[in-house]
Scaffold this active site. Structure first.
Site, short mmCIF file in Angstrom:
data_model
loop_
_atom_site.label_atom_id
_atom_site.label_comp_id
_atom_site.label_asym_id
_atom_site.label_seq_id
_atom_site.Cartn_x
_atom_site.Cartn_y
_atom_site.Cartn_z
N CYS A 55 -20.68 11.55 5.63
CA CYS A 55 -20.52 11.52 6.92
C CYS A 55 -21.24 12.44 6.87
CB CYS A 55 -18.91 12.22 7.23
SG CYS A 55 -18.74 12.07 8.70
N CYS A 80 -20.76 14.48 10.31
CA CYS A 80 -20.67 15.60 11.12
C CYS A 80 -20.30 16.88 10.71
CB CYS A 80 -18.85 15.23 11.22
SG CYS A 80 -18.05 15.68 9.66
N CYS A 117 -19.45 11.87 14.55
CA CYS A 117 -19.72 11.58 12.81
C CYS A 117 -21.43 10.22 13.08
CB CYS A 117 -18.53 10.88 12.55
SG CYS A 117 -17.32 12.07 12.18
N LYS A 177 -8.21 6.61 9.18
CA LYS A 177 -8.19 7.68 8.98
C LYS A 177 -7.88 8.01 10.80
CE LYS A 177 -11.64 11.55 9.24
NZ LYS A 177 -13.11 11.75 9.23
N ARG A 209 -12.34 21.90 10.22
CA ARG A 209 -13.08 22.36 10.65
C ARG A 209 -13.65 23.45 10.69
NH1 ARG A 209 -10.62 18.34 15.25
NH2 ARG A 209 -11.20 16.57 14.50
N ARG A 243 -13.21 12.76 18.45
CA ARG A 243 -13.94 11.33 17.90
C ARG A 243 -12.62 10.44 17.87
NH1 ARG A 243 -14.10 15.98 13.58
NH2 ARG A 243 -16.25 16.84 13.28
N GLU A 249 -7.93 -2.72 9.53
CA GLU A 249 -9.65 -1.61 9.15
C GLU A 249 -9.24 -1.54 8.26
OE1 GLU A 249 -10.58 0.10 10.52
OE2 GLU A 249 -10.96 0.55 12.71
N LYS A 291 -5.29 8.35 5.87
CA LYS A 291 -5.93 10.55 6.08
C LYS A 291 -5.24 9.76 7.59
CE LYS A 291 -9.44 13.96 6.57
NZ LYS A 291 -10.50 14.56 6.13
N SER A 343 -5.92 19.04 5.72
CA SER A 343 -6.31 20.80 5.76
C SER A 343 -5.03 21.51 6.20
CB SER A 343 -7.51 21.35 6.64
OG SER A 343 -7.52 20.96 7.50
N TYR A 397 -5.61 19.79 -1.55
CA TYR A 397 -6.35 21.65 -1.82
C TYR A 397 -4.84 21.73 -3.01
CZ TYR A 397 -9.19 20.09 2.09
OH TYR A 397 -9.58 19.34 2.66
#
Length: 323
Positions: free
Chosen positions: A119, A121, A129, A195, A205, A217, A233, A248, A274, A313
């Site tokens: 990406c 970004c 992006c 996404k 971010r 976005r 998609e 996501k 996150s 994570y």
């Protein structure tokens, strides 16, 4: 048979019985650990994500050693460069941060699966992006060349899988053609096919220093209200040559994980993002929940929804608890 002859509780009576008939399994090898690699020395804690740090290349190599020890399925690399510009040139620079980290990790841990985020970004000064035109809109077709250059540079550095997360139309086909032309026909593409423009990305971010300087976005990420579009998609990316698909975020879109899996029968990954991580950490720190129980239940639910792979994570903690 009706009750009392049929008693479902019989098969829940003991741990051994529950284990014997358990439908969904969760193992360290199902989990992928995201890593943020920066140009600085040492580690830099990320305030919104307790337990997650920005890492130097050396620290990323050490973290990957932990991933190997724990038996994780792989790592996903995000880069934070020192220099940003409108074209995001450090995304595809031969000596960019992800390229250097990939080479170092593969040299130290050749059998560890390294996935790289493709990406712009994190590398653009505007935080979008793709290529931004004078009127502030993101130019889809002009962005494809830059994304292809990024994916090819990652493959040359030794990435096992490239993962475009930009949501530009046609990027999977363009990246597939670019990899093939550059001599990397066996490098798989893990497409962020479904996404969403989600409120759950806030802590990321901060971690990746990728907040847009203007606008948002929503013109290229999916509307959270649209399920059929997410499946379309995914199907389009399969037609363009995607080898794996990604949904996501994970928890608010468990239905999409299931639908994408059913519609494509392709390997499907889900990103436990996150914001989902930060909420669990905050609730656990306040004493409101049992962190271990909640994390393992969450990851199991994502697997139950149809995800073959979970990017999270929590990966190191979960692997420790599972073993």
């Amino acid at each position: 048979m009706p009750f009392p002859q049929h008693r479902p509780r019989r098969m829940r009576a003991t741990p051994a019985l529950r284990s014997l008939v358990r439908e969904t399994t969760l193992a360290p090898g199902d989990l992928v650990l995201p890593l943020f690699v920066h140009e600085q020395d040492g580690r830099a804690p990320i305030g919104a994500m307790p337990g997650v740090d920005r890492l130097s290349v050396q620290d990323a190599v050490a973290e990957c050693g932990e991933a190997v020890r724990l038996g994780l399925g792989g790592v996903l690399l995000f880069g934070i460069p020192d220099h940003k510009d409108p074209q995001g040139t450090q995304a595809y620079a031969p000596e960019g941060i992800v390229q250097r980290a990939t080479r170092a990790i593969k040299a130290a841990h050749p059998d560890l699966l390294v996935i790289t985020d493709v990406c712009l970004c994190e590398y653009t000064d505007h935080g979008h992006c793709g290529h931004v035109q004078e009127d502030g809109t993101v130019d889809n077709d002009a962005s494809l060349e830059l994304l292809v250059a990024t994916a090819v540079s990652h493959a040359r550095a030794g990435a096992d899988v490239v993962a475009p997360s930009d949501m530009m139309d046609g990027r999977v086909g363009a990246i597939r053609a670019g990899l093939d032309a550059a001599g990397h026909p066996t490098t798989p593409v893990l497409s962020y096919c479904t996404k969403y423009a989600s409120a759950y990305y806030g802590p990321f971010r901060e971690a990746a220093d990728s907040t847009p300087a203007f606008g948002d976005r929503r013109s290229y990420q999916l509307d959270p209200a649209n399920g059929d579009e997410g499946v379309r998609e995914a199907l389009q990316d399969v037609q363009e040559g995607a080898d794996m698909l990604l949904v996501k975020p994970a928890l608010p879109y468990l239905d999409l994980i299931w639908r994408v899996k059913e519609a494509t029968r392709m390997p499907v990954a889900a990103y436990n993002v996150s914001g989902e991580y930060a909420m669990v950490k905050a609730a656990a720190a306040a004493g409101h929940i049992d962190e271990r129980a909640v994390v393992l239940e969450t990851l199991t639910s994502i697997r139950r929804a149809g995800a073959d792979v979970v990017i999270t994570y929590h990966a190191k903690d979960a692997a420790t608890w599972l073993t």
